[in-house]
Write a protein that holds these residues in place. Structure first.
Motif, PDB file in Angstrom:
ATOM      1  N   GLY A  64     -14.107  -0.322  10.129  1.00  0.00           N
ATOM      2  CA  GLY A  64     -12.933   0.414   9.712  1.00  0.00           C
ATOM      3  C   GLY A  64     -11.739  -0.336   9.173  1.00  0.00           C
ATOM      4  O   GLY A  64     -10.686   0.266   8.982  1.00  0.00           O
ATOM      5  N   ALA A  65     -11.879  -1.658   8.946  1.00  0.00           N
ATOM      6  CA  ALA A  65     -10.774  -2.394   8.326  1.00  0.00           C
ATOM      7  C   ALA A  65     -11.341  -3.541   7.490  1.00  0.00           C
ATOM      8  O   ALA A  65     -11.834  -4.540   8.037  1.00  0.00           O
ATOM      9  N   ALA A  66     -11.258  -3.414   6.172  1.00  0.00           N
ATOM     10  CA  ALA A  66     -11.856  -4.390   5.253  1.00  0.00           C
ATOM     11  C   ALA A  66     -11.348  -5.806   5.509  1.00  0.00           C
ATOM     12  O   ALA A  66     -12.124  -6.767   5.509  1.00  0.00           O
ATOM     13  N   LEU A 118     -12.153  -0.618  -2.520  1.00  0.00           N
ATOM     14  CA  LEU A 118     -11.039  -1.366  -1.943  1.00  0.00           C
ATOM     15  C   LEU A 118      -9.914  -1.529  -2.954  1.00  0.00           C
ATOM     16  O   LEU A 118     -10.140  -1.743  -4.138  1.00  0.00           O
ATOM     17  N   ASP A 156      -3.885  -2.336   7.960  1.00  0.00           N
ATOM     18  CA  ASP A 156      -5.228  -2.088   7.436  1.00  0.00           C
ATOM     19  C   ASP A 156      -6.076  -1.591   8.593  1.00  0.00           C
ATOM     20  O   ASP A 156      -6.095  -2.193   9.650  1.00  0.00           O
ATOM     21  N   GLY A 157      -6.735  -0.446   8.389  1.00  0.00           N
ATOM     22  CA  GLY A 157      -7.431   0.194   9.504  1.00  0.00           C
ATOM     23  C   GLY A 157      -6.524   1.220  10.156  1.00  0.00           C
ATOM     24  O   GLY A 157      -6.459   1.336  11.380  1.00  0.00           O
ATOM     25  N   THR A 158      -5.813   1.997   9.332  1.00  0.00           N
ATOM     26  CA  THR A 158      -4.836   2.959   9.853  1.00  0.00           C
ATOM     27  C   THR A 158      -5.469   4.005  10.765  1.00  0.00           C
ATOM     28  O   THR A 158      -4.897   4.375  11.795  1.00  0.00           O
ATOM     29  N   GLU A 202       0.824  -1.216   0.000  1.00  0.00           N
ATOM     30  CA  GLU A 202       0.000   0.000   0.000  1.00  0.00           C
ATOM     31  C   GLU A 202       0.852   1.258   0.000  1.00  0.00           C
ATOM     32  O   GLU A 202       0.555   2.221  -0.707  1.00  0.00           O
ATOM     33  N   TYR A 254     -20.723  -8.624   4.113  1.00  0.00           N
ATOM     34  CA  TYR A 254     -19.925  -7.402   4.030  1.00  0.00           C
ATOM     35  C   TYR A 254     -19.943  -6.908   2.593  1.00  0.00           C
ATOM     36  O   TYR A 254     -20.007  -7.702   1.660  1.00  0.00           O
ATOM     37  N   TYR A 313     -12.288   7.785   1.588  1.00  0.00           N
ATOM     38  CA  TYR A 313     -11.749   9.025   2.163  1.00  0.00           C
ATOM     39  C   TYR A 313     -12.225  10.261   1.401  1.00  0.00           C
ATOM     40  O   TYR A 313     -12.064  11.376   1.887  1.00  0.00           O
ATOM     41  N   GLY A 323     -18.092  -0.012   4.642  1.00  0.00           N
ATOM     42  CA  GLY A 323     -17.114   1.023   4.944  1.00  0.00           C
ATOM     43  C   GLY A 323     -17.279   2.216   4.024  1.00  0.00           C
ATOM     44  O   GLY A 323     -18.070   2.175   3.073  1.00  0.00           O
ATOM     45  N   PHE A 324     -16.532   3.270   4.305  1.00  0.00           N
ATOM     46  CA  PHE A 324     -16.602   4.510   3.537  1.00  0.00           C
ATOM     47  C   PHE A 324     -15.193   4.901   3.113  1.00  0.00           C
ATOM     48  O   PHE A 324     -14.240   4.686   3.857  1.00  0.00           O
ATOM     49  N   ASP A 357      -0.789  -5.123   2.988  1.00  0.00           N
ATOM     50  CA  ASP A 357      -1.286  -3.906   3.638  1.00  0.00           C
ATOM     51  C   ASP A 357      -0.656  -3.920   5.023  1.00  0.00           C
ATOM     52  O   ASP A 357      -1.026  -4.724   5.868  1.00  0.00           O
TER      53      ASP A 357
END
Ligand code: LIP
Length: 273
Positions: free
Chosen positions: A195-197, A217, A97-99, A74, A212, A169, A166-167, A94
């Motif tokens: 918050g983390a795929a 993504l 993931d979920g930074t 990433e 999900y 940025y 999820g959404f 990644d």
């Protein structure tokens, strides 16, 4: 010359070892205190020093173990020994993931590492940095956590389904995704946005979520978690016969896939900004 691909369980062994070391580094850096070092696509798309340090550590470890393999990460993009080539291995990582969760100290962030051969993900591991929970899978070998073979939800009624999403940025995309959730929510038990795929896919793999879906993504969000979900019995795809990808990922048990797909298609979930 087509070289014979390494066994997926050998690749998984390497992935697990590397991911455990990486998660330990991420956890230690969290305890030491984390700050944003830069932003990427938007002002809320943050990268921390830990994202970068962990990815460098993973790339170095993979280079030690398998010097000629390709790596896609990433933070640093394509690296390692150049394109994989026929029968060659490409690793997809990644580092965290979920930074945003990691930045805020929320225990829902993971190292996600997958091995791909000829475009097919054959082995994957997702390790929660904070809790140490670890999910693994090989293509055709099933998905596991703590030695248990995972099976997805047996729910058949969408109205009873707990669905995660999820959404992105980008504010315009978030507005589109919020409209989809607003229209979908009366038709499901409830929505979870965690918050983390990669972790959402793993929880769905073991029935701690029923389904999900998410738009936007990247390969590193999806590679390992997508294999784990599929090996646990979930159908993982896009809309209208397309494969799972940046337009949309839908992961649902066969009984829920069509009704969920119908709503998401009606709501243009793979469209918009
Ligand atoms: C995150 C994804 C999550 C998505 C976030 C973000 P990151 O990845 O795992 O599903 O909703 O917007 O893309 O940026 O933490 O690696």
């Amino acid at each position: 010359m087509h070289r014979s691909a390494p066994a997926s369980h050998d690749l998984l062994e390497i992935a697990v070892e590397v991911a455990r070391q990486a998660a330990a580094t991420a956890h230690r850096m969290r305890i030491d205190g984390v700050s944003t070092v830069a932003t990427k696509s938007t002002v809320t798309d943050v990268v921390t020093a830990a994202d970068r340090a962990v990815e460098r550590q993973v790339v170095d470890a993979l280079r030690q173990a398998r010097p000629t393999d390709a790596v896609l990460g990433e933070e640093y993009g394509p690296g390692g020994g150049g394109p994989a080539g026929p029968g060659g291995v490409r690793w997809i990582v990644d580092p965290i993931d979920g930074t945003v969760n990691y930045l805020y100290g929320l225990p829902y962030c993971a190292v996600s590492l997958a091995a791909e051969v000829d475009g097919e993900v054959v082995a994957g591991v997702v390790r929660n940095v904070m809790t140490g929970e670890e999910w693994t899978a090989t293509a055709g070998g099933g998905a596991h956590r703590a030695g248990t073979r995972l099976r997805c939800s047996t729910e058949t009624d969408l109205g009873q389904a707990l669905v995660a999403t999820g959404f992105g940025y980008d504010p315009a995309r978030r507005a589109h995704q919020a409209r989809v959730v607003a229209e979908l929510i009366p038709h499901v038990r409830d929505i979870r946005r965690m918050g983390a795929a990669s972790l959402d896919l793993c929880l769905a793999a073991e029935g701690r979520l029923d389904a999900y879906y998410e738009k936007g993504l990247a390969a590193w969000d999806l590679a390992a978690g997508g294999l784990i979900a599929a090996e646990a019995g979930l159908r993982v795809a896009g809309l209208r016969g397309r494969p799972a990808g940046p337009d949309l990922v839908v992961a649902a048990p066969p009984a829920l896939f069509e009704p969920l797909h119908a709503h998401l298609a009606d709501l243009d979930a793979d469209g918009g900004p």
